[in-house]
Motif scaffolding. Structure first.
Motif, PDB file in Angstrom:
ATOM      1  N   ALA A  96       0.865  -1.023   0.089  1.00 15.80           N
ATOM      2  CA  ALA A  96       0.150  -0.055   0.059  1.00 15.80           C
ATOM      3  C   ALA A  96       0.848   1.138  -0.093  1.00 15.80           C
ATOM      4  N   ALA A  97       1.988   1.228   0.688  1.00 14.95           N
ATOM      5  CA  ALA A  97       2.972   2.204   0.845  1.00 14.95           C
ATOM      6  C   ALA A  97       3.530   2.494  -0.568  1.00 14.95           C
ATOM      7  N   GLU A 113      -7.638  -0.780   9.697  1.00 12.57           N
ATOM      8  CA  GLU A 113      -7.509   0.628   9.451  1.00 12.57           C
ATOM      9  C   GLU A 113      -6.293   1.098   9.651  1.00 12.57           C
ATOM     10  N   LEU A 114      -5.697   0.862  10.888  1.00 16.83           N
ATOM     11  CA  LEU A 114      -4.173   1.527  11.059  1.00 16.83           C
ATOM     12  C   LEU A 114      -3.347   1.306   9.973  1.00 16.83           C
ATOM     13  N   LEU A 115      -3.015  -0.096   9.613  1.00 18.57           N
ATOM     14  CA  LEU A 115      -2.078  -0.443   8.442  1.00 18.57           C
ATOM     15  C   LEU A 115      -2.446   0.207   7.135  1.00 18.57           C
ATOM     16  N   TYR A 116      -3.871   0.311   6.834  1.00 18.67           N
ATOM     17  CA  TYR A 116      -4.364   0.798   5.719  1.00 18.67           C
ATOM     18  C   TYR A 116      -3.878   2.460   5.576  1.00 18.67           C
ATOM     19  N   HIS A 117      -3.990   2.930   6.866  1.00 14.65           N
ATOM     20  CA  HIS A 117      -3.644   4.459   6.625  1.00 14.65           C
ATOM     21  C   HIS A 117      -2.090   4.839   6.835  1.00 14.65           C
ATOM     22  N   MET A 118      -1.395   3.847   7.587  1.00 13.56           N
ATOM     23  CA  MET A 118       0.069   3.960   7.250  1.00 13.56           C
ATOM     24  C   MET A 118       0.597   3.830   5.962  1.00 13.56           C
ATOM     25  N   GLY A 119      -0.040   2.896   5.428  1.00 14.50           N
ATOM     26  CA  GLY A 119       0.487   2.682   3.943  1.00 14.50           C
ATOM     27  C   GLY A 119       0.080   3.873   3.107  1.00 14.50           C
ATOM     28  N   ARG A 120      -1.066   4.221   3.137  1.00  7.84           N
ATOM     29  CA  ARG A 120      -1.300   5.406   2.458  1.00  7.84           C
ATOM     30  C   ARG A 120      -0.933   6.840   2.783  1.00  7.84           C
ATOM     31  N   ALA A 121      -0.557   6.842   4.202  1.00  9.15           N
ATOM     32  CA  ALA A 121       0.345   8.015   4.363  1.00  9.15           C
ATOM     33  C   ALA A 121       1.608   8.163   3.907  1.00  9.15           C
ATOM     34  N   GLU A 125      -0.591  10.410   1.097  1.00  6.72           N
ATOM     35  CA  GLU A 125      -2.268  10.701   1.064  1.00  6.72           C
ATOM     36  C   GLU A 125      -2.447  11.544   2.294  1.00  6.72           C
ATOM     37  N   MET A 126      -2.569  12.676   2.108  1.00  9.69           N
ATOM     38  CA  MET A 126      -2.884  13.753   3.373  1.00  9.69           C
ATOM     39  C   MET A 126      -4.011  13.147   4.094  1.00  9.69           C
ATOM     40  N   ASP A 127      -4.974  12.857   3.954  1.00 11.17           N
ATOM     41  CA  ASP A 127      -6.171  12.323   4.586  1.00 11.17           C
ATOM     42  C   ASP A 127      -5.700  11.168   5.647  1.00 11.17           C
ATOM     43  N   SER A 128      -4.900  10.257   5.262  1.00 10.51           N
ATOM     44  CA  SER A 128      -4.474   9.085   6.075  1.00 10.51           C
ATOM     45  C   SER A 128      -3.385   9.737   7.040  1.00 10.51           C
ATOM     46  N   TRP A 129      -2.592  10.932   6.749  1.00 10.05           N
ATOM     47  CA  TRP A 129      -1.676  11.350   7.730  1.00 10.05           C
ATOM     48  C   TRP A 129      -2.844  12.265   8.672  1.00 10.05           C
ATOM     49  N   ASP A 130      -3.611  12.768   8.320  1.00  8.77           N
ATOM     50  CA  ASP A 130      -4.692  13.538   9.110  1.00  8.77           C
ATOM     51  C   ASP A 130      -5.192  12.591  10.196  1.00  8.77           C
ATOM     52  N   TRP A 131      -5.565  11.220   9.666  1.00 11.11           N
ATOM     53  CA  TRP A 131      -6.258  10.067  10.307  1.00 11.11           C
ATOM     54  C   TRP A 131      -5.291   9.482  11.426  1.00 11.11           C
ATOM     55  N   LEU A 132      -3.981   9.433  10.870  1.00  9.98           N
ATOM     56  CA  LEU A 132      -2.943   8.832  11.856  1.00  9.98           C
ATOM     57  C   LEU A 132      -2.627   9.901  13.018  1.00  9.98           C
ATOM     58  N   GLY A 133      -2.960  11.171  12.616  1.00  8.11           N
ATOM     59  CA  GLY A 133      -2.588  12.426  13.590  1.00  8.11           C
ATOM     60  C   GLY A 133      -3.707  12.127  14.907  1.00  8.11           C
ATOM     61  N   ILE A 140       3.385   5.277  16.339  1.00  5.11           N
ATOM     62  CA  ILE A 140       3.188   4.739  14.818  1.00  5.11           C
ATOM     63  C   ILE A 140       3.429   5.930  13.923  1.00  5.11           C
ATOM     64  N   PHE A 141       3.109   7.151  14.350  1.00  5.66           N
ATOM     65  CA  PHE A 141       3.535   8.404  13.596  1.00  5.66           C
ATOM     66  C   PHE A 141       4.747   8.245  12.945  1.00  5.66           C
ATOM     67  N   ILE A 142       5.704   8.157  13.896  1.00  5.75           N
ATOM     68  CA  ILE A 142       7.159   8.276  13.669  1.00  5.75           C
ATOM     69  C   ILE A 142       7.436   7.035  12.799  1.00  5.75           C
ATOM     70  N   LEU A 143       7.064   5.856  13.251  1.00  3.69           N
ATOM     71  CA  LEU A 143       7.289   4.680  12.215  1.00  3.69           C
ATOM     72  C   LEU A 143       7.054   5.041  10.685  1.00  3.69           C
ATOM     73  N   THR A 144       5.762   5.417  10.553  1.00  3.29           N
ATOM     74  CA  THR A 144       5.338   5.791   9.425  1.00  3.29           C
ATOM     75  C   THR A 144       6.181   6.846   8.875  1.00  3.29           C
ATOM     76  N   LYS A 145       6.528   7.885   9.452  1.00  3.56           N
ATOM     77  CA  LYS A 145       7.401   8.764   8.443  1.00  3.56           C
ATOM     78  C   LYS A 145       8.621   8.351   8.444  1.00  3.56           C
ATOM     79  N   SER A 146       9.344   7.160   9.206  1.00  3.51           N
ATOM     80  CA  SER A 146      10.618   6.617   8.812  1.00  3.51           C
ATOM     81  C   SER A 146      10.472   5.824   7.535  1.00  3.51           C
TER      82      SER A 146
END
Length: 167
Positions: A96-97, A113-121, A125-133, A140-146
């Protein structure tokens, strides 16, 4: 007398039978991916390139995080390992990423949902970054950014003409 026509006819029959045989599909149970914040942050460091931490994760009972890190770096053996060992959902997040819409849809339809939004972020995909926030803890936010930083570096490297065909 041996007929070559008969031989090839028999050969074609065997090939046909082989093609018609149903493919055995093994249905693996997905294993849980619930980790403490400390483990998630260690995984983020492994994704950032710390090989010692990556090996430490494997030796500490988290081989899936070792292989997921390798899979992020496009290592096919680890991608296969995730699929064969009950971590298809981690591989789906990585796919997905990489923009694979089928993987995104699979995660969403299976209530991951979490893995879905991580991949899209990771795929910007800004809506998934918003969801993660709003819904994910900071680790999780840090891992996704890495993961996003690494994926962006890989994509940039693959665009360089001098790199073409080196992986």
């Amino acid at each position: 007398n041996y007929s070559w026509v008969g031989f090839f006819s028999m050969f074609n029959w065997f090939n046909k039978k082989k093609e018609e045989a149903p493919k055995e599909q093994k249905q693996l149970q997905l294993k849980p991916v619930n980790y403490s914040a400390e483990v998630i942050l260690l995984w983020a460091k492994a994704v950032d390139g710390d090989k010692l931490i990556q090996l430490g994760l494997r030796e500490s009972g988290f081989p899936e995080l070792f292989h997921a890190t390798n899979a992020i770096y496009l290592i096919q053996e680890s991608r296969d390992w995730l699929m064969d060992n009950g971590f298809a959902h981690l591989m789906a997040m990585i796919n997905a990423a990489e923009g694979m819409e089928k993987a995104q849809a699979w995660l969403f339809s299976n209530q991951m949902e979490l893995l879905y939004h991580m991949g899209r972020a990771v795929d910007h995909e800004m809506d998934s970054w918003d969801w993660l926030g709003k819904h994910a803890p900071p680790d999780i936010f840090i891992l996704t950014k890495s993961i996003q930083v690494v994926k962006d570096q890989i994509e940039e490297t693959h665009r360089e003409i001098h790199y073409f065909g080196k992986d």
